[in-house]
Design a protein around this motif. Structure first.
Motif, PDB file in Angstrom:
ATOM      1  N   GLY A 106      24.207  20.529  -1.057  1.00  0.00           N
ATOM      2  CA  GLY A 106      23.542  19.438  -0.305  1.00  0.00           C
ATOM      3  C   GLY A 106      24.503  18.546   0.549  1.00  0.00           C
ATOM      4  N   VAL A 107      25.428  17.834  -0.225  1.00  0.00           N
ATOM      5  CA  VAL A 107      26.603  17.380  -0.009  1.00  0.00           C
ATOM      6  C   VAL A 107      27.462  17.740   1.082  1.00  0.00           C
ATOM      7  CG1 VAL A 107      28.750  15.923  -0.296  1.00  0.00           C
ATOM      8  CG2 VAL A 107      26.744  15.728  -1.845  1.00  0.00           C
ATOM      9  N   ALA A 108      27.624  19.110   0.888  1.00  0.00           N
ATOM     10  CA  ALA A 108      28.691  19.740   1.853  1.00  0.00           C
ATOM     11  C   ALA A 108      27.828  20.036   3.208  1.00  0.00           C
ATOM     12  CB  ALA A 108      28.867  21.047   1.169  1.00  0.00           C
ATOM     13  N   LEU A 109      26.581  20.427   3.279  1.00  0.00           N
ATOM     14  CA  LEU A 109      25.870  20.533   4.533  1.00  0.00           C
ATOM     15  C   LEU A 109      25.781  19.345   5.305  1.00  0.00           C
ATOM     16  CD1 LEU A 109      23.101  22.870   3.232  1.00  0.00           C
ATOM     17  CD2 LEU A 109      24.901  23.444   4.666  1.00  0.00           C
ATOM     18  N   ALA A 110      25.731  18.278   4.443  1.00  0.00           N
ATOM     19  CA  ALA A 110      25.625  16.876   5.074  1.00  0.00           C
ATOM     20  C   ALA A 110      26.794  16.501   5.777  1.00  0.00           C
ATOM     21  CB  ALA A 110      25.166  15.675   4.089  1.00  0.00           C
ATOM     22  N   ILE A 111      28.111  16.558   5.318  1.00  0.00           N
ATOM     23  CA  ILE A 111      29.458  16.367   5.655  1.00  0.00           C
ATOM     24  C   ILE A 111      29.925  17.469   6.698  1.00  0.00           C
ATOM     25  CG2 ILE A 111      29.884  14.829   3.747  1.00  0.00           C
ATOM     26  CD1 ILE A 111      31.901  16.956   2.744  1.00  0.00           C
ATOM     27  N   ASN A 112      29.381  18.595   6.688  1.00  0.00           N
ATOM     28  CA  ASN A 112      29.855  19.517   7.609  1.00  0.00           C
ATOM     29  C   ASN A 112      29.932  19.173   9.043  1.00  0.00           C
ATOM     30  OD1 ASN A 112      31.089  22.335   8.109  1.00  0.00           O
ATOM     31  ND2 ASN A 112      28.970  22.688   8.601  1.00  0.00           N
ATOM     32  N   GLY A 113      28.890  18.484   9.366  1.00  0.00           N
ATOM     33  CA  GLY A 113      28.757  18.186  10.862  1.00  0.00           C
ATOM     34  C   GLY A 113      29.726  16.861  11.088  1.00  0.00           C
ATOM     35  N   VAL A 114      29.746  16.196  10.310  1.00  0.00           N
ATOM     36  CA  VAL A 114      30.355  14.963  10.396  1.00  0.00           C
ATOM     37  C   VAL A 114      31.856  15.282  10.568  1.00  0.00           C
ATOM     38  CG1 VAL A 114      31.268  12.613   9.297  1.00  0.00           C
ATOM     39  CG2 VAL A 114      28.815  13.395   8.948  1.00  0.00           C
ATOM     40  N   ILE A 115      32.426  16.088   9.803  1.00  0.00           N
ATOM     41  CA  ILE A 115      33.813  16.338  10.023  1.00  0.00           C
ATOM     42  C   ILE A 115      33.926  17.356  11.392  1.00  0.00           C
ATOM     43  CG2 ILE A 115      35.679  17.843   8.941  1.00  0.00           C
ATOM     44  CD1 ILE A 115      34.232  17.213   6.142  1.00  0.00           C
ATOM     45  N   ALA A 116      33.115  18.178  11.527  1.00  0.00           N
ATOM     46  CA  ALA A 116      33.314  18.805  12.947  1.00  0.00           C
ATOM     47  C   ALA A 116      33.301  17.887  14.172  1.00  0.00           C
ATOM     48  CB  ALA A 116      32.219  19.869  13.118  1.00  0.00           C
ATOM     49  N   ASP A 117      32.276  16.927  13.988  1.00  0.00           N
ATOM     50  CA  ASP A 117      32.298  15.930  15.249  1.00  0.00           C
ATOM     51  C   ASP A 117      33.662  15.107  15.424  1.00  0.00           C
ATOM     52  OD1 ASP A 117      29.646  16.565  15.779  1.00  0.00           O
ATOM     53  OD2 ASP A 117      28.917  15.020  14.654  1.00  0.00           O
ATOM     54  N   LYS A 118      34.423  14.952  14.246  1.00  0.00           N
ATOM     55  CA  LYS A 118      35.604  14.152  14.097  1.00  0.00           C
ATOM     56  C   LYS A 118      36.650  15.078  14.614  1.00  0.00           C
ATOM     57  CE  LYS A 118      33.865  10.184  13.443  1.00  0.00           C
ATOM     58  NZ  LYS A 118      33.941   8.920  14.412  1.00  0.00           N
ATOM     59  N   HIS A 119      36.703  16.425  14.652  1.00  0.00           N
ATOM     60  CA  HIS A 119      37.654  17.417  14.785  1.00  0.00           C
ATOM     61  C   HIS A 119      38.749  17.483  13.924  1.00  0.00           C
ATOM     62  CE1 HIS A 119      35.961  17.874  18.923  1.00  0.00           C
ATOM     63  NE2 HIS A 119      35.881  16.617  18.972  1.00  0.00           N
ATOM     64  N   ARG A 120      38.160  17.222  12.740  1.00  0.00           N
ATOM     65  CA  ARG A 120      38.966  17.396  11.388  1.00  0.00           C
ATOM     66  C   ARG A 120      38.818  18.671  10.617  1.00  0.00           C
ATOM     67  NH1 ARG A 120      41.872  15.457  14.396  1.00  0.00           N
ATOM     68  NH2 ARG A 120      42.551  13.199  14.279  1.00  0.00           N
ATOM     69  N   THR A 121      38.989  18.973   9.546  1.00  0.00           N
ATOM     70  CA  THR A 121      38.891  20.262   8.615  1.00  0.00           C
ATOM     71  C   THR A 121      38.160  20.006   7.483  1.00  0.00           C
ATOM     72  OG1 THR A 121      41.066  21.145   9.654  1.00  0.00           O
ATOM     73  CG2 THR A 121      40.079  22.188   7.663  1.00  0.00           C
ATOM     74  N   PHE A 122      37.341  20.806   7.177  1.00  0.00           N
ATOM     75  CA  PHE A 122      36.584  20.873   6.083  1.00  0.00           C
ATOM     76  C   PHE A 122      36.687  22.183   5.357  1.00  0.00           C
ATOM     77  CE2 PHE A 122      32.041  21.195   4.224  1.00  0.00           C
ATOM     78  CZ  PHE A 122      32.431  20.797   2.775  1.00  0.00           C
ATOM     79  N   LEU A 123      37.484  22.098   4.161  1.00  0.00           N
ATOM     80  CA  LEU A 123      38.092  22.769   3.423  1.00  0.00           C
ATOM     81  C   LEU A 123      37.052  23.083   2.108  1.00  0.00           C
ATOM     82  CD1 LEU A 123      41.760  22.196   2.883  1.00  0.00           C
ATOM     83  CD2 LEU A 123      40.918  24.067   4.153  1.00  0.00           C
ATOM     84  N   ALA A 124      35.757  24.027   2.544  1.00  0.00           N
ATOM     85  CA  ALA A 124      34.687  23.928   1.468  1.00  0.00           C
ATOM     86  C   ALA A 124      34.957  25.016   0.504  1.00  0.00           C
ATOM     87  CB  ALA A 124      33.374  24.412   2.201  1.00  0.00           C
ATOM     88  N   ALA A 125      35.791  24.317  -0.512  1.00  0.00           N
ATOM     89  CA  ALA A 125      36.448  25.264  -1.339  1.00  0.00           C
ATOM     90  C   ALA A 125      35.605  25.654  -2.509  1.00  0.00           C
ATOM     91  CB  ALA A 125      37.830  24.660  -2.157  1.00  0.00           C
ATOM     92  N   ASN A 126      34.526  24.818  -3.013  1.00  0.00           N
ATOM     93  CA  ASN A 126      33.521  25.231  -3.876  1.00  0.00           C
ATOM     94  C   ASN A 126      32.019  24.823  -3.505  1.00  0.00           C
ATOM     95  OD1 ASN A 126      35.733  25.981  -5.803  1.00  0.00           O
ATOM     96  ND2 ASN A 126      36.247  23.706  -5.553  1.00  0.00           N
ATOM     97  N   VAL A 127      31.921  25.326  -2.467  1.00  0.00           N
ATOM     98  CA  VAL A 127      30.347  25.243  -1.997  1.00  0.00           C
ATOM     99  C   VAL A 127      29.658  26.313  -1.965  1.00  0.00           C
ATOM    100  CG1 VAL A 127      28.763  24.367  -0.024  1.00  0.00           C
ATOM    101  CG2 VAL A 127      31.218  23.294  -0.567  1.00  0.00           C
TER     102      VAL A 127
END
Length: 401
Positions: A106-127
């Motif tokens: 749930g947290v990962a889905l919430a921050i996924n778009g936030v990080i993309a909008d800022k053009h940074r990287t989400f290493l969803a290592a354990n989602v």
């Protein structure tokens, strides 16, 4: 809601004085480890993930003397709004380039778009949720270690391999449980099995008696726990007390070595599970476990913590090569060619952001088979990379042509 500033801590890892590279502010790459510090996922990730990220930064420092790495830490408490607040402050105030771990779907889905909008990287290592490389895929996200499709596929193979033809699910009542049950059921049905039923429980449940009685009453050959962490530990312990196993085969769809250690071999023996990393699988796994134990005495790394190490190291190398912290550019670099990783073997990052590698099915040993405290798994099967994860065309990722 606790203020994010109280939850973030910085760990300077490598402070070296060479000139900064272009598009890497002050020659410093900041990586935020976001997870659960004291809740149900603390043993799987928690402080150990910070240690793993520091080990990756240490290794990178020897390769890139012209760059600095800083590790930050945040505790989301398994609340998507808290996780989002921490990530926004990291990106807007602290200049964080990448966020790793997340651990809660749930947290990962919430921050996924936030990080993309800022053009940074989400290493969803354990989602867990496979939707992260499906309908919610982003060009700035890489999903490392596992997902519910891979775990469900491996679990279905293990269950059919021991003769189970029907299964009953006891599942988390949130995104992870829903995805685990969905993906495991689909794989199990494709192999000729049937689903006898399911029941859902909230995060934080400690009494599984009613759920286990329903599982027993279903007449299913197997009971699958579509949960993890302390819920899985409590559920498996109570299943043994209720006499569910061995009459009904048990499988933990999202089980890690710390969970088995917490249950104990007398109650966990025979449990089927799948992992992407096990500390005693080969020489490289054992070498990393030794380094980890020097920082975390008496512990071995979980697959979560191994996933943080490997994904952070691969990310840092990609930043160096791309000469930027722009998320799209760094992830494109990670996708450019296969990554040779010490812990996961050959890793290929696909167009949907899924990092593909082998997966493994295990059986928990009986006490008489174990030779040491953390010697808990007997191998059942290796699922090669080309069959371990959902086919690229089946995920619905809009990035896939």
């Amino acid at each position: 809601m606790r203020h994010a500033a109280r939850l973030a801590f910085a760990f300077p890892v490598a402070l070296l004085a060479a000139p900064a590279l272009a598009d890497i502010p002050d020659g410093t790459i900041k990586v935020g480890v976001l997870n659960d510090a004291s809740g149900p996922f603390a043993d799987q990730s928690g402080k150990g993930s910070v240690v793993a990220a520091q080990l990756a930064a240490d290794d990178f420092a020897r390769e890139a003397p012209g760059l600095k790495v800083q590790i930050l830490y945040g505790d989301h408490g398994n609340k998507p709004d808290v996780g989002s607040a921490i990530v926004r402050e990291w990106l807007d105030r602290d200049g964080v380039a990448a966020v790793t771990d997340a651990v809660n779907s749930g947290v990962a889905l919430a921050i996924n778009g936030v990080i993309a909008d800022k053009h940074r990287t989400f290493l969803a290592a354990n989602v867990g949720t496979s939707d992260l490389t499906g309908k919610f895929c982003k060009p700035t996200t890489v999903q490392w270690t596992f997902d519910t499709w891979a775990m469900g596929n491996a679990a279905a193979r293990a269950l059919t391999g021991v003769g189970a033809r029907s299964v009953y699910f006891i599942s988390f009542d949130y995104a992870l449980g829903a995805a685990l049950e969905r993906d495991t059921a689909a794989a199990f049905k494709a192999m000729g099995g049937t689903v006898a039923g399911s029941v859902k429980h909230p995060l934080g449940t400690t009494d599984f008696s009613s759920y286990l009685l329903q599982a027993q009453g279903s007449g299913a050959d197997a009971v699958a726990f579509a949960d993890t962490g302390t819920a899985l530990v409590d559920g498996v312990k109570q299943a043994a007390e209720f006499g569910v196993a061995p009459a009904q085969k048990l499988t933990g769809l999202f089980t890690q070595v710390t969970d088995v250690h917490a249950i104990g071999l007398p109650l966990a023996q025979g449990l089927l599970l799948t992992e992407a990393y096990y500390w005693d699988r080969d020489d490289a796994s054992r070498a990393f476990a030794k380094r980890f134990a020097e920082k975390m005495p008496g512990r071995v790394p979980t697959e979560n913590q191994a996933g943080v190490y490997s994904s952070v190291l691969a990310y840092l190398r990609a930043v160096k090569k791309a000469d930027t912290i722009d998320g799209e550019a760094v992830v494109a670099e990670m996708k450019a060619k296969p990554i040779e990783d010490a812990l996961f073997g050959t890793v290929t990052v696909r167009p949907d952001g899924r990092a593909v590698h082998a997966m493994y099915a295990y059986r928990v040993k009986a006490p008489g088979e174990s030779t040491s405290e953390w010697d808990v798994y007997a191998p059942i099967a290796t699922i090669p990379a080309d069959g371990a994860f959902r086919p690229l065309a089946d995920g619905g990722c809009p990035l896939v042509k």
